[in-house]
Write an enzyme that holds these catalytic residues in place. Structure first.
Site, PDB file in Angstrom:
ATOM      1  N   GLY A 195       0.843  -1.193   0.000  1.00 31.47           N
ATOM      2  CA  GLY A 195       0.000   0.000   0.000  1.00 31.47           C
ATOM      3  C   GLY A 195       0.869   1.230   0.000  1.00 31.47           C
ATOM      4  O   GLY A 195       1.458   1.578   1.015  1.00 31.47           O
ATOM      5  N   LEU A 196       0.961   1.874  -1.164  1.00 35.65           N
ATOM      6  CA  LEU A 196       1.867   3.015  -1.313  1.00 35.65           C
ATOM      7  C   LEU A 196       1.099   4.274  -1.685  1.00 35.65           C
ATOM      8  O   LEU A 196       1.493   5.039  -2.558  1.00 35.65           O
ATOM      9  CB  LEU A 196       2.942   2.684  -2.361  1.00 35.65           C
ATOM     10  N   GLY A 197      -0.016   4.476  -1.018  1.00 41.50           N
ATOM     11  CA  GLY A 197      -0.795   5.701  -1.219  1.00 41.50           C
ATOM     12  C   GLY A 197      -0.125   6.873  -0.530  1.00 41.50           C
ATOM     13  O   GLY A 197       1.077   6.857  -0.277  1.00 41.50           O
ATOM     14  N   LYS A 247      -5.253   4.213  19.059  1.00 42.57           N
ATOM     15  CA  LYS A 247      -5.358   5.175  17.951  1.00 42.57           C
ATOM     16  C   LYS A 247      -6.812   5.612  17.757  1.00 42.57           C
ATOM     17  O   LYS A 247      -7.090   6.780  17.469  1.00 42.57           O
ATOM     18  CB  LYS A 247      -4.832   4.545  16.660  1.00 42.57           C
ATOM     19  N   ASN A 267      -8.380   9.372  17.998  1.00 39.59           N
ATOM     20  CA  ASN A 267      -9.230  10.052  17.016  1.00 39.59           C
ATOM     21  C   ASN A 267     -10.535  10.543  17.643  1.00 39.59           C
ATOM     22  O   ASN A 267     -11.035  11.609  17.288  1.00 39.59           O
ATOM     23  CB  ASN A 267      -9.548   9.117  15.847  1.00 39.59           C
ATOM     24  N   GLY A 303       1.360   5.460   2.815  1.00 38.98           N
ATOM     25  CA  GLY A 303       2.355   4.413   2.607  1.00 38.98           C
ATOM     26  C   GLY A 303       3.564   4.907   1.830  1.00 38.98           C
ATOM     27  O   GLY A 303       4.713   4.545   2.150  1.00 38.98           O
ATOM     28  N   GLU A 336      -9.694  13.641  19.271  1.00 43.49           N
ATOM     29  CA  GLU A 336      -9.495  14.625  18.194  1.00 43.49           C
ATOM     30  C   GLU A 336     -10.832  15.210  17.722  1.00 43.49           C
ATOM     31  O   GLU A 336     -10.953  16.415  17.503  1.00 43.49           O
ATOM     32  CB  GLU A 336      -8.766  13.910  17.049  1.00 43.49           C
ATOM     33  N   TYR A 337     -11.832  14.335  17.557  1.00 39.69           N
ATOM     34  CA  TYR A 337     -13.159  14.824  17.146  1.00 39.69           C
ATOM     35  C   TYR A 337     -13.658  15.894  18.111  1.00 39.69           C
ATOM     36  O   TYR A 337     -14.175  16.934  17.706  1.00 39.69           O
ATOM     37  CB  TYR A 337     -14.166  13.667  17.123  1.00 39.69           C
ATOM     38  N   ASP A 392       2.217  -2.039  -4.562  1.00 44.16           N
ATOM     39  CA  ASP A 392       0.942  -1.343  -4.686  1.00 44.16           C
ATOM     40  C   ASP A 392       0.303  -1.826  -5.983  1.00 44.16           C
ATOM     41  O   ASP A 392       0.997  -2.213  -6.928  1.00 44.16           O
ATOM     42  CB  ASP A 392       1.160   0.179  -4.734  1.00 44.16           C
TER      43      ASP A 392
END
Lengths: 294, 294, 294, 294
Positions: free
Chosen positions: B7-9, B164, B168, B12, B171-172, B30
């Protein structure tokens, strides 16, 4: 019994009729000459025998203050003013003091019933000294619903409007409760007929109520409420309930959520959610919708 | 150290660069051949010396499950898979069991950092058995920010994603806090320059934070956020936080309010407020806005 | 520059020291003779050259009103009063009017910084007319933190305290956000070390902030916060924020939830939940806990 | 008509009686031999003529699953199982599939009525295929209240329990609404007699309901509810309503606030408020209460 009635709008006009139907004499005054029984407020006062009772049924705030000020000048010691409008309880304390200085009694009356009151009676929550409240009993009796309920002398000056205010706060949260449940049922695919679910709840359930009956009427008229916008005004009492809660350190999460939902319903676009969108964009490169697309 | 990275989005791809900058060998795969180092996932596995470590960085849910399934077939006992995506902690437990049955270790890693991570490092919250976590230390060290913070082995399998997820959720509510305050300041007349108020808060106040810095950046770019819509997606972790709260009977009023505000932001018109409007109309004859007017 | 400072408590005393450290002359007055520089407020006024500036740092409400009233008599046209306490913004408007009638200027200053202000500086949010605010710049400069942030002239009279009030409202919700997340993490079994999770968040995350640093300090001191009760006062600004929201029809769900959580934290037993328990008992025969058992 | 009824507790026992009163044959089975009509579940099946109908009225979750599994083995194609317990709608889908694989029909029925159902009838919300629902009509007719309301075929499998779940979610918020209003009225000095205010609301108001009647009963029994603790359990459906809301992105602020209030009511001390207290102590030196004092 004789009574003066100031303000002959939708509520006041119907109340005049219900009091008259009970055999009492009502002299009504309104700035609209088409519905008024007299030309001036002073005429209303003149046509009542002393000790007089005058019921004020005009919008809370400046309009009520104006009428109270005028009645303070026109009435005599021993007379009584009833504020049946939606005044803030803190206004009552001031009005009672202003009129009391002239020997005029003051009673506050929270009135519930809306368009249904003429026929079924108005629920009354009354505040004030026993002596002033006692005098008005025939009128209260005429206005209230038949049966054992629908009238309470809740306490001293302001208690009537305070009780009515809390009534409205509860009403906000009850309406919100049905509304939330309705939206969830409408959203899911498995429930085919939300209107019939609501209708079925009218007997045998824990949540049967008059508001539920009204919800069914509304759904019979417009099954998916497609002819309305999700836009709801608030009428003062909801805000005052939250203010009273804050002043008394009482947590009211459901009532306050209901009030805030109304506030949000009136915003074309939510400023705070623009900030949330902006923050998401800043830290994550999250896609946001531009105002142009809206 | 060698590591495979699937996964190299946006995330990544940057992580590959940061790990390489630290002197490690990364074989990236990917489905997009323009960014992939190898043609097939099996090539990636072949190019790593055993015992192998493969970091999965693809969308949570079906995509992650698919890669985990494939790696389960391709890897050997003693190898380790790290799920660095935003998987639900309950998925971790299943993945650990599936891979564990083949002798393959599993580590879950919650990764924070967004577009800023390449330069400043990614905060890592890791879950799994000590033996598997230990092997990955060089990679965790490469990814994390410099300094004493930004990495924690939070507990067993799932603890990393759970931590995590709660991050989040917090964070919200923090974003919601600034957003609510901003809207109130923008609404009143007495405050002339809300952007400068926000800017001033960046030092000496209780509420200074990185999110506040980002809010100032956003306001510098668009002072009244007029180029955005009040529309905010939610990304899964917020919902899971509320689900975990419900499952554990922990009240989360502020975090949940923040999630619900996002839900509401995405509705063109609020169904529940249509019901509130309908009820007001039924009992009070209150004016409502018709859908046509909207 | 010379300035008078009324109120030498924890905040005022430290502020005197910080202003003096910047090379200015401070004449301090307090009802506690051990810390006061003068015996009477009139002595303070006498020792300042005109046009005078007097900073009031006493509790909001009656105490501030009392000092403002006294200064109104003692000061001369052209002098200026700064209210640096936590006054409601609506008090500012009244004070500005009362003092303005005597030719005395008024500036409101919201001050943030607590016990950390002496060393790091106090964030200042200031309201008032430009001419009055301008005169005080040397004092504001002495008090504020070094660097570009920590001071803003937010708008006209009241804007300083309004901005500080909103700051505190945001603070309530941010504290609630961390607190909710902490409770959820502490509740689940999978996360072994919540303190270390919090510590790790101090770098690389979206939620890093000064409050987070303080949370870590608190957990270092008492890892599971077992030496504290879940009891939190509120200090006025939180309530006023909700009142301002109600007055301006701005929904503040997260901030209000945070305030209500504090209200609830101070109740030994929740009256409203007694009613919920009573209703459950009535319709369902659900088991309830008797007060005796409590 | 003949029907088997598994589970003869408070609800099941009364339902057996109501069905028999309507002239139907009920074979009841319970693990408690004192109330059971047969010794084994297989005896119940044997005593029914085919095609059989068996109503399951046992606790949701493992107990219901166990009975469904057993019935899957004992019943024949063409028979029908009704789950009248408080199962999660997602369980229904699984049960329908499991039984359907053996040719056995499945109907889910949400049942409301509590201790009042025997006399006044049980409201029924039913889900399932038309063919299976149709067969049960005589039993549904026997159980439901007289009159036009109290029964609905809400949709396919799961719709009955989903509708009942939403009913309970609404119930949570309605109870919370009255409870919040009651606490606020009890808190203020001006209202002398909160019980009489509640009583008066039973006619003529917008908020009259069966729950209000029950509230008055409770106050007649214990005017200030001093014999109860503010402690409220939740029964599953409230949690599932919030989970369904989260899954469907429907904001339910009032219902969720009601659920969270119940969670909080069961905590001796609030962990999250300990964190809030700790943070206040860190930044402001605010007085906190130590656990020892509690």
């Amino acid at each position: 019994m004789q009574i003066g009635l100031v303000g002959l709008g939708k509520m006041g006009g119907n109340m005049r009729e219900r009091i008259r139907n009970a055999g009492h004499t009502v002299i009504g005054y309104d700035t609209n000459p088409e519905v008024s029984d007299v030309g001036h407020l002073s005429d209303l006062v003149d046509r009542l025998d002393g000790p007089r009772a005058v019921w004020v049924m005009v919008p809370a705030g400046a309009a009520t203050q104006h009428v109270v000020d005028q009645l303070g000048s026109l009435l005599k010691p021993g007379d009584t003013v009833v504020d049946g409008g939606n005044s803030r309880w803190t206004d009552d304390e001031r009005h009672a003091k202003e009129l009391g200085a002239r020997g005029i009694g003051f009673v506050d009356a929270g009135v519930s019933g809306g368009v249904w009151g003429l026929q079924h009676g108005y629920a009354l929550m009354v505040g004030g000294d026993e002596e002033h409240v006692e005098r008005l009993q025939p009128i209260f009796h005429a206005l209230k619903p038949d049966g054992p309920y629908g009238y309470v002398h809740a306490g001293g000056v302001g208690a009537g409007h305070f009780a009515k205010m809390v009534h409205n706060g509860i009403e906000y949260a009850m309406m919100q409760a049905y509304a939330e449940g309705w939206e969830l049922l409408e959203k899911v695919d498995s429930v085919d007929n939300v209107r019939e679910v609501f209708r079925s709840w009218q007997e045998g359930t824990v949540i049967r109520s008059w508001l539920l009956d009204l919800a069914v009427d509304a759904l019979d008229d417009d099954e998916h409420l497609e002819r309305l916008r999700g836009y709801a005004e608030d009428s003062g009492e909801g805000r005052w309930t939250v203010e009273a809660a804050v002043a008394n350190a009482v947590p009211l999460p459901a009532i306050t959520a209901s009030l805030f939902s109304r506030f949000a319903s009136r915003q074309e676009d939510s400023p705070q959610m623009r900030m949330v969108a902006a923050l998401r964009k800043q830290f994550g490169g999250h896609a946001v919708e531009s105002a142009e697309k809206a």
